[in-house]
Structures are given as structure tokens and as C-alpha cells.
Design an enzyme around this catalytic site. Structure first.
Site, PDB file in Angstrom:
ATOM      1  N   MET A   1      17.866  16.012  20.961  1.00 30.62           N
ATOM      2  CA  MET A   1      19.232  15.769  21.434  1.00 30.62           C
ATOM      3  C   MET A   1      19.785  17.028  22.063  1.00 30.62           C
ATOM      4  O   MET A   1      19.681  18.114  21.501  1.00 30.62           O
ATOM      5  CB  MET A   1      20.100  15.318  20.255  1.00 30.62           C
ATOM      6  CG  MET A   1      21.548  15.061  20.626  1.00 30.62           C
ATOM      7  SD  MET A   1      21.701  13.613  21.727  1.00 30.62           S
ATOM      8  CE  MET A   1      23.208  14.046  22.584  1.00 30.62           C
ATOM      9  N   GLU A   2      20.428  16.819  23.195  1.00 28.46           N
ATOM     10  CA  GLU A   2      20.815  17.934  24.059  1.00 28.46           C
ATOM     11  C   GLU A   2      22.146  18.579  23.689  1.00 28.46           C
ATOM     12  O   GLU A   2      22.905  18.963  24.577  1.00 28.46           O
ATOM     13  CB  GLU A   2      20.895  17.416  25.499  1.00 28.46           C
ATOM     14  CG  GLU A   2      22.045  16.422  25.787  1.00 28.46           C
ATOM     15  CD  GLU A   2      21.690  14.949  25.665  1.00 28.46           C
ATOM     16  OE1 GLU A   2      20.685  14.633  24.993  1.00 28.46           O
ATOM     17  OE2 GLU A   2      22.408  14.115  26.235  1.00 28.46           O
ATOM     18  N   ASN A   3      22.461  18.751  22.417  1.00 25.58           N
ATOM     19  CA  ASN A   3      23.725  19.399  22.064  1.00 25.58           C
ATOM     20  C   ASN A   3      23.819  20.747  22.775  1.00 25.58           C
ATOM     21  O   ASN A   3      22.906  21.574  22.646  1.00 25.58           O
ATOM     22  CB  ASN A   3      23.805  19.624  20.564  1.00 25.58           C
ATOM     23  CG  ASN A   3      23.353  18.413  19.784  1.00 25.58           C
ATOM     24  OD1 ASN A   3      23.901  17.344  19.938  1.00 25.58           O
ATOM     25  ND2 ASN A   3      22.317  18.579  18.969  1.00 25.58           N
TER      26      ASN A   3
ATOM     27  N   GLU B   1      24.897  11.005  18.880  1.00 21.28           N
ATOM     28  CA  GLU B   1      24.916  10.079  20.015  1.00 21.28           C
ATOM     29  C   GLU B   1      24.539   8.656  19.578  1.00 21.28           C
ATOM     30  O   GLU B   1      23.570   8.496  18.857  1.00 21.28           O
ATOM     31  CB  GLU B   1      23.938  10.545  21.097  1.00 21.28           C
ATOM     32  CG  GLU B   1      24.132   9.784  22.389  1.00 21.28           C
ATOM     33  CD  GLU B   1      23.264  10.318  23.541  1.00 21.28           C
ATOM     34  OE1 GLU B   1      23.706  10.234  24.670  1.00 21.28           O
ATOM     35  OE2 GLU B   1      22.152  10.820  23.272  1.00 21.28           O
TER      36      GLU B   1
ATOM     37  N   HIS C   1      19.553  18.551  30.590  1.00 26.84           N
ATOM     38  CA  HIS C   1      20.820  17.952  30.151  1.00 26.84           C
ATOM     39  C   HIS C   1      21.962  18.960  30.074  1.00 26.84           C
ATOM     40  O   HIS C   1      23.124  18.573  30.077  1.00 26.84           O
ATOM     41  CB  HIS C   1      20.654  17.358  28.754  1.00 26.84           C
ATOM     42  CG  HIS C   1      20.150  15.951  28.726  1.00 26.84           C
ATOM     43  ND1 HIS C   1      20.655  14.959  29.538  1.00 26.84           N
ATOM     44  CD2 HIS C   1      19.230  15.356  27.932  1.00 26.84           C
ATOM     45  CE1 HIS C   1      20.037  13.819  29.244  1.00 26.84           C
ATOM     46  NE2 HIS C   1      19.166  14.035  28.285  1.00 26.84           N
TER      47      HIS C   1
ATOM     48  N   GLU D   1      20.348  10.440  31.545  1.00 30.69           N
ATOM     49  CA  GLU D   1      18.997  10.230  31.003  1.00 30.69           C
ATOM     50  C   GLU D   1      17.932  10.072  32.083  1.00 30.69           C
ATOM     51  O   GLU D   1      16.820  10.558  31.942  1.00 30.69           O
ATOM     52  CB  GLU D   1      18.972   9.038  30.042  1.00 30.69           C
ATOM     53  CG  GLU D   1      19.742   9.275  28.749  1.00 30.69           C
ATOM     54  CD  GLU D   1      19.349  10.557  28.011  1.00 30.69           C
ATOM     55  OE1 GLU D   1      18.280  11.130  28.285  1.00 30.69           O
ATOM     56  OE2 GLU D   1      20.149  10.992  27.161  1.00 30.69           O
TER      57      GLU D   1
ATOM     58  N   HIS E   1      13.370  18.424  29.310  1.00 29.34           N
ATOM     59  CA  HIS E   1      14.302  17.286  29.407  1.00 29.34           C
ATOM     60  C   HIS E   1      15.664  17.690  28.821  1.00 29.34           C
ATOM     61  O   HIS E   1      16.711  17.541  29.460  1.00 29.34           O
ATOM     62  CB  HIS E   1      13.684  16.102  28.657  1.00 29.34           C
ATOM     63  CG  HIS E   1      14.558  14.894  28.491  1.00 29.34           C
ATOM     64  ND1 HIS E   1      14.194  13.650  28.947  1.00 29.34           N
ATOM     65  CD2 HIS E   1      15.763  14.721  27.890  1.00 29.34           C
ATOM     66  CE1 HIS E   1      15.141  12.775  28.647  1.00 29.34           C
ATOM     67  NE2 HIS E   1      16.111  13.396  27.989  1.00 29.34           N
ATOM     68  N   GLU E   2      15.642  18.238  27.609  1.00 30.23           N
ATOM     69  CA  GLU E   2      16.907  18.608  26.957  1.00 30.23           C
ATOM     70  C   GLU E   2      17.611  19.727  27.727  1.00 30.23           C
ATOM     71  O   GLU E   2      18.829  19.747  27.846  1.00 30.23           O
ATOM     72  CB  GLU E   2      16.658  19.042  25.505  1.00 30.23           C
ATOM     73  CG  GLU E   2      15.949  18.006  24.629  1.00 30.23           C
ATOM     74  CD  GLU E   2      16.545  16.617  24.700  1.00 30.23           C
ATOM     75  OE1 GLU E   2      17.773  16.497  24.852  1.00 30.23           O
ATOM     76  OE2 GLU E   2      15.773  15.639  24.618  1.00 30.23           O
TER      77      GLU E   2
HETATM   78 ZN   LIG Z   1      17.923  12.759  27.198  1.00 31.06          ZN
END
Ligand SMILES: [Zn+2]
Length: 861
Positions: free
Chosen positions: A276-278, A131, A312, A331, A308-309
């Protein structure tokens, strides 16, 4: 648009004609363990349609070498169609098959496919991070969020490795020293969300199961991984507990089954961001695997990131913003959900909203007062703009505004709107109006005016109580004055507090009301005796800076530490956290002398029961001392803070989080010989504090204090590295060496980072942190001029991640003088054409500096 950038217009034009059917990507990293191999083979096959046959377009690719390009069976000459960043696609057909074979580079900057060799055991580890637009460093693609497609990854890797990607593996083929892993096709996702993690990772597996409303069972295999040498420190149980609590919670609230099959959480080395939300393969910075004692605040922060992730997976992965203007759509929500779910999911972290009010919002206030601030829905012209927008506005202000929206439309309407939004836009892309439509439908409220006020404008309002009373001490009128542009509608609570017999400040009245315009009267307060303290925005419903009337401020000077919620004076308190936040804003704004702020810290930090709040007080006191204090008084303040740290350290409960926090603060503030000697004694075992374990990370923080005051030698630091020959140890030693108070140490750090691009991201960060120490102004002063001279070259030649660190990290922020301000202004005025993203960073540094000068002036009066 030159070079690696991609503009919004180009992305829009491309999306207008192209629809991607599928990607097949093969990566051969079988020789990754050979440091002599700078590249790996990447083969991409893209099937896509073009709505305008005959049109020309392009694919994105950042690679040192393209081996071959084939479009619809026709070989194209790489020398003609590849310019280093793009592959031109001439004359597209209605349906197209593109195959690109390239040699792509292993990354040392955390962008693309990062390669890391573990000094502890020599093992090699790989992971990707993309990202906003670095998938093109690993395979050819259409790098924009709205061209979603299913991806099928195949990875050839050393036989002893494991490989993780977004989907489950379908088969593994043995090929002697290597194995090829073939993964199932993903659901349609954006390029920036794809991921591959490969190496001899340690893994802990688990399973989540849930009965869905339609009677079927949802099965989600779980995995948590880290480097092998970190395995002894890996508390996967705790991570997986929060994971399951989160999956329960989000299924219940979002009512849309987790769409990506399995859920891996990989803790990876030298990671640039938190996580990171992969989809199905979340990556986290491995510093979340704690190798020494940390406070409960660190566990809370990790749980926040896990949630948080996970949020997402729905906000961002299932439904994705069309372009980076609407980055907030994922976000802000994820940031809000990270705190909301900690409470809602029943985790053991109950201070989430205190932390949010105190730490997260501080980030937003700071960013929102820069001249470069922007509306939550931003104007993102290109990828460089996008890169800088992962900021305090998009995350923390956006989340604060969503908290306000929940107060405004109600929790049920808010979540019903989210559910409708997921159902309608699953696997698609959205813009602001799509979300507003969903929320208006469920709340029955017109959100256009709300959106215009909150999402489409910038800046923070200030709310101040105005109190008039009669001769008997009864309130004649209590009003809330709103300042700032534009004025906004706020749903707030106003709390009135009085002193109890034991000295505690307790809330006696709470009025919830809508504030609009310049002045709003709190009618219900009339006739009540004047309270000791009026707290506007009690309960932290809205996003604003809180001010006080004179009497309230006097109350806080003597009673802030006694401010308490119903749970009693020894429990964490949101009201107290809000008061701390407000006095910090007063200090930053030059309205409270730094000495007064530090005096509050000296008096009351020792009573702060929430260790997260305490640690942010420590950080703020460090900043206040470094840049907001009158230089003539700095030494006096430092001694007072170190004495305070020493006193609290000796009084804290043995083995407690508070004890650890004060030990670290002592290391931050120690300047006097006797304080430094004490640290040395704790290191060599001649000194002892009951219950304080001087473990590896604490040892390094003591060494940093000693090194920056010239009381540690390179030999001693080498011996410490011997003791801790790990990735973390190497970073810490590099920081300590750069912190030594000699011209040679500064020159070496500068040269290693600015004049060379050999160092990986993590060591760049360590060198910068060591170089720029607040107590070493004379040593770093000669670098102010070279800094400004180097800026444009750095921006042009280094990857944006590294360039951002150099620009922000080497800015002469401890040279808080009018001369530094003038030099910054001179650079800005003579470089109107410098890259806008670079100018933005320098403008923000300039604003911090100007603010520091104002605060110093206030403190000197
Ligand atoms: Zn995020």
C-alpha cells in the site's frame, strides 16, 4: 444508506460543504502487548470549515465505544450522536473544531490497526491498512478521498518500540514504560493514505540524494523494516537498490520532486494485499522477505511492487482520484509503471514485459470475460463497490490500455502529459477529463474517441489472422479480423515466423499497423511466401485475445518451444510468452481440448527458459487438471504431469531456479504412491536430488502434498511446526491439517472459518486453501448446500475482507457438475436483493464454473 457503507452521493454532498483545515490524531497503544486489551484510546481533533453554516453533517468512525464528542466547545452525548459508524454533527458553524475520543479495536483482519504477536519471540507488532475506508476504524474522520488535509500524528507506544508514520518524527518524549512520538504535519493527503506502523521492528537505514534542476539538493532518508525474527532473511540491500533506481527514474520522468520528505518501506505480517502506497510509509506483505529460496520471478515481482508503490507517490498520493470511480487513475498507472520502470530504471529484471504479457494480462482477460466486468472508468456507487474494484480491470487491463496509449500517442507526449498533470493538480483531486486534457494538450490528438472506446466500455476483442494464398504458396491477402463488442482502434504489430534449420521459429517480417473495424488488410504482406506462423499483436502492443489460423496452430503444436526472439532459442522470448498466453485462452474458451494444452506443456515447458513463464505454466497446468480436464482422464493427465516434473527435476541444473520450480510442481501433481514416496524421502533425507536444497518452504509444500493424500499424520505436522515455530510455519501447518483427507479435517476447517470469527486473516486464508483441494471432491461435496445457506449471514456479519475470502474460497469450484451450476443459479435467482457486491462475487464464481464445464465438454469429445 445503512451501516458502514457510504454512498457516492453522500460523499459528494459532504465535500460540497466541508473543507478540512487539519487533523491532529493521538493514538495510545502503550498497552498493545497485553492481549487482554482489545482496544486502544484514539483522540482526534479536526479543524474544518462549513460553507453552509447551520447545516448538519457527519464524521465516520467504526469503534466499539465513543468516550466523548465535543463540537465547538459543546459536549455532545455519544449515545445520541454516535450510531456505531457515524458521528452526527448537528448545526455546523462557518469554522468548526471537533474532538472525538474513542476506544478503537485492534484488528485481526488486516483492516484498520492490525495487531500481531510473533510466535517466534512473543513480540507484538502493529500496522495500519485503510484503503478504501478503514482509517475510520482508528480515528474519527471524513472518510472520502477528496477531503484532503494535513495530518499530525502523535503515538504513545511501549518505550522499546519504534513508530513510523507518513511524516518524519519531530520529538520523542519519555514517559517511563512508554514514549510519545510526535510526527511533523503531513502535506495534504487523503484519509485512506495515512499510516502508522509500531513495534520492535528491525530497521535498515539508507539515504537518497539528488540534485534538482533548480540547483537545490533533494535529500530523502530511506528506511526498510521487518519483524525482528525475520531480520536474518532481510535482504534490505536489494530492496534499497531498486528503491534508489526507482527514485532516479521517476524524478527523471515525472520532473516533480518527491513531495513527502522521507521514504520508509515496512514489511508487515498478515497483510491482506501486496502493498500500500501510504506516502512516506509504504507497507508491504512480509512474504516479500524470502525465508527460503525463491526463483528470480519472485524477486522480479517484488521489484515490480516496489516500483508500483513508488509511482503512486505521484499517481495517487500527490494527485488523487476524486471518488473510487476513477481508481484506475492511480492503479492503472502504477501497474503500468511497475513494469515500465523495471526496464527504464535499469534494474536487473529484464523480463518485465514478458511477465506482464503472460501473467498480468491473464488476470485482465479472466476478469474482462466475467458477466460482471466493467469499464476501466467504473460506476462506483458506494464503498462495497469500491472494495471489489481492486480487480483485474482496474489494474491489469488499465495498465495494458496505457501501454496501448503509449504506442498510440508516443512515449514523449505521454510523459509530458503526466508532468503537466502533476504540476496542475498537485495535492488535489481529479477525474478522467483532467488527465485527458493534459494528454491532448501534449499529444495534439483528440483522445475522446480513444477514451470512449477503451476506458468507457468493457470487454476484450479477439484478433484473428485470415490468410489467403495462391497455388505457388504466396500470400494473396493477409487480414486481421476483429471480434467482440465494441470494436476498437488497435495499434498492433503482426509478426511472420518461419522455421530455421535448427528448428527454431524465427521472425522474418514485422508489420506495424492500425487495426480498426471488423477487418483490416495487412497490405505489405501480399506476395510473400506463406509463413509457418502468423502472430497478431506481436510485441504485445495492444490488449486483445490472440487467435491463430489453422496452419499457425499446427506449427505451434510441434514448434511452440522453438519460438524465439533475436537473442536465440535459449533466451526468454516475448513472442513465446504470447503464444503460451494465446493457447491458454483457447483452452479456457473451450476451443482447444485440455489434453492438447497439457500436451504442449508436457512437450515444451521443459524448454522454457523464463522461469516466470515456466511457473505460470505450472499454475495453469494445475488449473487445467483440476477443472478443465475431462474427469475420466484426470488421473492419466496427473500421472503424465508428475512424470514430466520428475524428469525435468532430474535434468535441471543443480541449484537452479528451474530445479526449484519443477520440485514444487512435482509436489502439486504427485498422486501416485511412488511419487509421494519420493517426496517423503526428500523430507527425511533418505532421498536426494543433486543441488536441490529442501529448505523450510519446500518442506512445507512436500508436507502439503503428503497431507492431502493422507500420507502425513497430525503428529508429523506438529513435529514440523516444532522445527519451524514461526508465523509462516503456523499458517502452513494449519493448511496441511485442513488438507487431510478426512471428514473431520474438513469439518474442523469449515467450523474454524465459517462458524467462528476468532481466526486472523492469515489463518482464514490457510484454512480455506487446505479445505478446498482439487483431489478431495467427495469430502467437500457435502459443504455445497451449507455454503449457499451461509452466504448472506457471512456477508452481513464478517468484515468485507474476510467475507470476500469465504465467498470466493469455499465456493464448490471443484464440484464441476451441472448440479453445482444449478445450485448457484438457484441462489442467484432467489436472492435478487442480496448485497450487489456479494452477488457480483457469486456471479464470478458461477462464470468460472460454467467455463470449466464447457472446457470439460470440449476435452471429452
Ligand atoms: Zn497500487
Amino acid at each position: 444508506m445503512p451501516g458502514k457503507n457510504l454512498s457516492r452521493e453522500e460523499a459528494r454532498d459532504r465535500a460540497a460543504i466541508i473543507r478540512v483545515e487539519s487533523y491532529r490524531v493521538h493514538l495510545d497503544v502503550s498497552a498493545a502487548a497485553d492481549p487482554g486489551r482489545p482496544t486502544f484510546r484514539s483522540t482526534t481533533r479536526i479543524s474544518f470549515d462549513c460553507a453552509e453554516p447551520g447545516a448538519t453533517s457527519f464524521a465516520d468512525l467504526l469503534a466499539p465505544e465513543v468516550v466523548s464528542v465535543e463540537l465547538n466547545g459543546l459536549a455532545l452525548d455519544p449515545a445520541e450522536v454516535f450510531d456505531g459508524a457515524r458521528v452526527t454533527l448537528p448545526v455546523l458553524a462557518a469554522h468548526n473544531e471537533l474532538t472525538v475520543v474513542a476506544e478503537c479495536a485492534y484488528s485481526r483482519t488486516g483492516e484498520g490497526l492490525h495487531r500481531f504477536v510473533d510466535p517466534a519471540d512473543g513480540e507484538t507488532y502493529l500496522y495500519t491498512h485503510y484503503e478504501p475506508a478503514d482509517a475510520r476504524r482508528v480515528f474519527a474522520n471524513f472518510e472520502q478521498p477528496d477531503l484532503k488535509a494535513p495530518f499530525t500524528f502523535t503515538v504513545t507506544a511501549p518505550a522499546a518500540w519504534d513508530v513510523y508514520a507518513n511524516a518524519v518524527q519531530e520529538r520523542i518524549t519519555d514517559e517511563g514504560a512508554a514514549r510519545t512520538w510526535e510526527f511533523a504535519p503531513t502535506r495534504p493527503i487523503s484519509t485512506y493514505l495515512t499510516a502508522v506502523v509500531a513495534g520492535p521492528y528491525h530497521v535498515v537505514r539508507d539515504h537518497y540524494t539528488r540534485e534538482l534542476p533548480d540547483g537545490t539538493r533533494l535529500e530523502i532518508p530511506l528506511a526498510a523494516t521487518c519483524r525482528r525474527s525475520l531480520a536474518p532473511h532481510f535482504d534490505a540491500d536489494e530492496i534499497l537498490t531498486v528503491t534508489k533506481q526507482g527514485l532516479d527514474f521517476f524524478h527523471q520522468e515525472f520532473d516533480y520532486p518527491y513531495p513527502f520528505g522521507k521514504y520508509d518501506q515496512c514489511f508487515v505480517p498478515e497483510y491482506n494485499i501486496g502493498a500500500m502506497e501510504n506516502p512516506g510509509c509504504v507497507t508491504f506483505r512480509e512474504e516479500f522477505v524470502f525465508r527460503s529460496k525463491v526463483t528470480e520471478a519472485a524477486y522480479e515481482s517484488r521489484a515490480n511492487v516496489i516500483l508500483h508503490e513508488m509511482a503512486h507517490m505521484w499517481f495517487g498520493d500527490l494527485v488523487t482520484m476524486k471518488w473510487w470511480d476513477d481508481l484506475w487513475l492511480k492503479e492503472s498507472f502504477a501497474d503500468f509503471m511497475g513494469s515500465y520502470a523495471q526496464i527504464g530504471a535499469g534494474t536487473r529484471y529484464r523480463s518485465a514485459w514478458i511477465t506482464f504479457a503472460n501473467r498480468r494480462k491473464a488476470w485482465a482477460y479472466r476478469q474482462d470475460q466475467f458477466p460482471t466486468t466493467h469499464p476501466i472508468t467504473a460506476d462506483i456507487r458506494d464503498l462495497e463497490d469500491a472494495k471489489l474494484n481492486f480487480d483485474g480491470i482496474t489494474y491489469a487491463k488499465g495498465a495494458s490500455v496505457l501501454k496501448q496509449l503509449v504506442a498510440y500517442v508516443g512515449r514523449d507526449a505521454f510523459f509530458e502529459g503526466a508532468r503537466a498533470y502533476f504540476r496542475k493538480h498537485a495535492f488535489g483531486n481529479t477525474v478522467l477529463t483532467d488527465l485527458l486534457d493534459a494528454l491532448e494538450e501534449t499529444s495534439g490528438r483528440d483522445l475522446r474517441a480513444w477514451s470512449a472506446a477503451w476506458l468507457q466500455t468493457s470487454g476484450v476483442n479477439t484478433l484473428t489472422p485470415e490468410l489467403v494464398h495462391d497455388a505457388e504458396g504466396r500470400i494473396t491477402e493477409l487480414a486481421v479480423r476483429q471480434d467482440g463488442t465494441p470494436l476498437r482502434p488497435h495499434r498492433i504489430a503482426v509478426g511472420l515466423y518461419d522455421l530455421a534449420e535448427d528448428g527454431a521459429l524465427l521472425r522474418t517480417d514485422r508489420y506495424e499497423l492500425d487495426v480498426a473495424g471488423e477487418r483490416t488488410v495487412v497490405a505489405a504482406a501480399a506476395g510473400r511466401p506463406v509463413p509457418a506462423l502468423v502472430l497478431v499483436n506481436d510485441d504485445d502492443l495492444t490488449y486483445c485475445k490472440v487467435r491463430f489460423d489453422e496452419r499457425s496452430l499446427e506449427t505451434l503444436r510441434t514448434g511452440l518451444g522453438g519460438l524465439a526472439d533475436e537473442a536465440g532459442p535459449d533466451a526468454p522470448s516475448l513472442a513465446r510468452a504470447l503464444a503460451w498466453s494465446a493457447v491458454w485462452n483457447l483452452t479456457r474458451d473451450g476451443l482447444m481440448p485440455t489434453r492438447d494444452y497439457l500436451d504442449l506443456v508436457l512437450r515444451f515447458a521443459g524448454r522454457e527458459s523464463d522461469v516466470g513463464v515456466l511457473q505460470s505454466l505450472h499454475q495453469q497446468a494445475d488449473s487445467a487438471l483440476a477443472v478443465y480436464a475431462d474427469p475420466a482422464r484426470r488421473a492419466e493427465y496427473a500421472t503424465a504431469l508428475a512424470e514430466c516434473a520428475l524428469r525435468e527435476l532430474s535434468q535441471a541444473a543443480p541449484g537452479s531456479d528451474h530445479q526449484l520450480a519443477w520440485a514444487r510442481f512435482l509436489a502439486d501433481t504427485a498422486e501416485r504412491a511412488d511419487h509421494l514416496q519420493l517426496l517423503r524421502g526428500l523430507l527425511d533425507g533418505t532421498g536426494r536430488i543433486d543441488g536441490l536444497t529442501v529448505d523450510q518452504e519446500l518442506r512445507w509444500s512436500f508436507w502439503l502434498a503428503l497431507a492431502s493424500h493422507g500420507r502425513a499424520s497430525a503428529e508429523e505436522l506438529a513435529a514440523e511446526l516444532e522445527r519451524d515455530n514461526t508465523a509462516g510455519g503456523r499458517r502452513q501447518r494449519a493448511q496441511c491439517l485442513a488438507a487431510l483427507p478426512t471428514p473431520e479435517a474438513k469439518a474442523a476447517a469449515w467450523a474454524a472459518v465459517v462458524d467462528s470469527d476468532e481466526l486472523p486473516n492469515a489463518l482464514v486464508e490457510a484454512e480455506i486453501a487446505g479445505f478446498n483441494r482439487p483431489g478431495q471432491r467427495e469430502l467437500t461435496a457435502p459443504y455445497a448446500a451449507p455454503y449457499f445457506e451461509a452466504l448472506e449471514t457471512v456477508w452481513a456479519e464478517r468484515s468485507i475482507e474476510i467475507a470476500m475470502r469465504i465467498v470466493g474460497g469455499f465456493f464448490p469450484r471443484y464440484q464441476t457438475t451441472p448440479e453445482t451450476l444449478a445450485a448457484t443459479d438457484a441462489w442467484l435467482s432467489t436472492r435478487p436483493d442480496a448485497a450487489p457486491a456479494l452477488r457480483r462475487l457469486v456471479l464470478e464464481c458461477r462464470d468460472d464454473l460454467a467455463r470449466a464445464l464447457r472446457a470439460q465438454e470440449c476435452d471429452a469429445q
